[in-house]
Write a protein that holds these residues in place. Sequence first.
Motif, short mmCIF file in Angstrom:
data_model
loop_
_atom_site.label_atom_id
_atom_site.label_comp_id
_atom_site.label_asym_id
_atom_site.label_seq_id
_atom_site.Cartn_x
_atom_site.Cartn_y
_atom_site.Cartn_z
N ASN A 114 0.85 -1.19 0.00
CA ASN A 114 0.00 0.00 0.00
C ASN A 114 0.88 1.24 0.00
OD1 ASN A 114 -2.58 -1.05 -0.03
ND2 ASN A 114 -2.69 -1.22 2.20
N ASN B 181 -8.20 2.97 1.23
CA ASN B 181 -7.33 3.06 2.39
C ASN B 181 -7.62 4.29 3.24
OD1 ASN B 181 -5.15 1.61 0.14
ND2 ASN B 181 -5.84 0.56 1.95
N HIS C 155 -10.89 3.34 5.06
CA HIS C 155 -10.61 2.34 6.08
C HIS C 155 -9.91 2.97 7.29
CE1 HIS C 155 -10.19 -2.31 5.49
NE2 HIS C 155 -11.17 -1.98 6.28
N ARG D 81 -5.72 -3.38 13.56
CA ARG D 81 -4.98 -3.84 12.36
C ARG D 81 -5.07 -2.76 11.27
NH1 ARG D 81 -5.02 -5.47 7.14
NH2 ARG D 81 -7.23 -5.09 6.86
N ARG E 4 -3.01 0.21 11.98
CA ARG E 4 -1.60 -0.08 12.33
C ARG E 4 -0.62 0.89 11.66
NH1 ARG E 4 -1.04 -5.61 8.66
NH2 ARG E 4 -1.35 -4.57 6.66
N ARG F 236 3.55 5.63 9.33
CA ARG F 236 3.51 5.40 7.88
C ARG F 236 2.23 6.00 7.29
NH1 ARG F 236 1.20 0.96 5.37
NH2 ARG F 236 1.34 -0.34 7.21
N LYS F 237 1.13 5.80 7.96
CA LYS F 237 -0.15 6.28 7.41
C LYS F 237 -0.24 7.81 7.44
CE LYS F 237 -3.04 2.20 7.80
NZ LYS F 237 -2.31 1.10 8.44
O1 F6P Z 1 -2.05 -2.45 5.03
P1 F6P Z 1 -1.90 -1.04 5.61
O2 F6P Z 1 -1.32 -0.07 4.65
O3 F6P Z 1 -1.36 -0.99 6.98
O4 F6P Z 1 -3.37 -0.53 5.83
C1 F6P Z 1 -4.43 -1.32 6.08
C2 F6P Z 1 -5.23 -1.11 4.89
O5 F6P Z 1 -4.87 -1.89 3.75
C3 F6P Z 1 -5.80 -2.87 3.54
O6 F6P Z 1 -5.11 -3.90 4.10
C4 F6P Z 1 -6.40 -3.08 2.19
O7 F6P Z 1 -5.86 -2.48 1.11
C5 F6P Z 1 -6.98 -2.44 4.26
O8 F6P Z 1 -7.40 -3.43 5.09
C6 F6P Z 1 -6.60 -1.19 4.98
O9 F6P Z 1 -7.15 -0.11 4.30
#
Ligand code: F6P
Length: 379
Positions: free
Chosen positions: A124, A213, A216, A288, A291, A295-296
């Motif tokens: 991602n 993302n 989410h 999760r 998480r 980074r996010k």
């Molecule tokens: O995997 P990352 O970047 O930590 O973020 C979790 C996100 O990515 C995903 O795993 C799906 O693309 C989602 O579940 C969520 O948006």
Amino acid sequence: MKKAIHFGAGNIGRGFIGALFSESGYHVTFVDVANQVINKLNEEKGYQVKLAQSQEETIAITNVSGINNRTHENDVIEAIQQATYLTTAIGPNILPLIAPLIARGLAKRITATEDKLYVIACENQIGATDILKQHILDNLDEETKTQLEEKICFFNSAVDRIVPIQNQDSLDVLVEPYYEWVVETTEDIPPVTGMTIVKDLAPFIERKLFTVNTGHAVIAYLGYLAGKTTIDETLGDEEIVREVRATLKETGAYLIKQYKLDEAEHLAYIDKNIERFKNAYLNDGVTRVGRAPIRKLGPEDRLIRPATQAQKAGLPYTHLANAVAAALLFDYPEDEEAVEIQEMIREHGLAETLQKFSGLAEDSDVTKEVIRHYKVLQG
Ligand SMILES: O=P(O)(O)OC[C@H]1O[C@](O)(CO)[C@@H](O)[C@@H]1O
Ligand SMILES: NC(=O)C1=CN([C@@H]2O[C@H](COP(=O)(O)OP(=O)(O)OC[C@H]3O[C@@H](n4cnc5c(N)ncnc54)[C@H](O)[C@@H]3O)[C@@H](O)[C@H]2O)C=CC1
């Protein structure tokens, strides 16, 4: 039999990318540091992918094996010699750690065969393969770098499938039925079931990252603040659903303007994704999905980039700022990055924290808006 080598035998590795290679007739060698998983792959040579839906449906994955890259580096180098594809789903922060070993494998390969190898990082992250490539190049001498350009192909990609944390005692993986794997290339490459080829990835990855993302992440951080455990439980709160939709309308306005998307189609894409998130069979935890908040909160990631792009384009970003504020309040003690953010806020305050992790000037409009929301959310 054609071979693929895949780094990261976790949720996306086993539940998505490795599974597609296996279904396409490849032998898949998973590379991971988790010894238990590697041993099981070598003992059981297969596992089940289970679809998270009301009717039971499982896909049998066969022709798989595993190598521990900490203890068996030479086996990894050997597997790189045999492969047609080299993929990763390991987490953006881990790419620099695996690059030196991949570089050794590629250096050996380019002297031994003319066969092309296709390298795709499935993370991602915008431009994840370019970033991996740079780390690999940093580990090679000038002559090898030149040879590499001719024989090894690097393609960026976008991966979309929700795969929650699994029962660690089994190799089986529960996944959502929906998936999309988009790979950017103009070349004719060996077919892989479920891989979509495009000439320009930018609209695909930005649309995905700033809808799936971003959405989410908003649910995860607001859910965590509201004391919820799972994503679907959080979406039982209509006020949060409204906030998610409002945030995605902001990212949508930027995406529609930037990529000339059809507005009605994009609004339908937002609705489709909110429905995906409601899948209760996934039992997906807010911790999760939230998480790794450092980074996010990165300048190019799902919260900051759409906010700064919207600000530059004169578009609204107040709901995005609220999402950033919620991320700054994610104080989950088992998440190292969340703990680091909390320490930074305590010691240096919000503006400096946003400057450090998100690259925002301390007096920027986005920073001011985030701080305003932070105070409201904090109560
Ligand atoms: O995997 P990352 O970047 O930590 O973020 C979790 C996100 O990515 C995903 O795993 C799906 O693309 C989602 O579940 C969520 O948006
Ligand atoms: N889970 C999901 O729904 C989705 C995840 N992604 C992306 O896919 C990537 C992987 O995510 P997940 O599969 O969920 O994570 P995961 O944690 O389930 O899998 C990562 C795997 O990498 C292994 N690993 C860690 N460090 C390593 C090292 N130095 N060498 C070898 N192996 C190492 C871990 O042991 C683990 O098995 C991330 O970039 C994520 O953002 C993308 C779309 C969906």
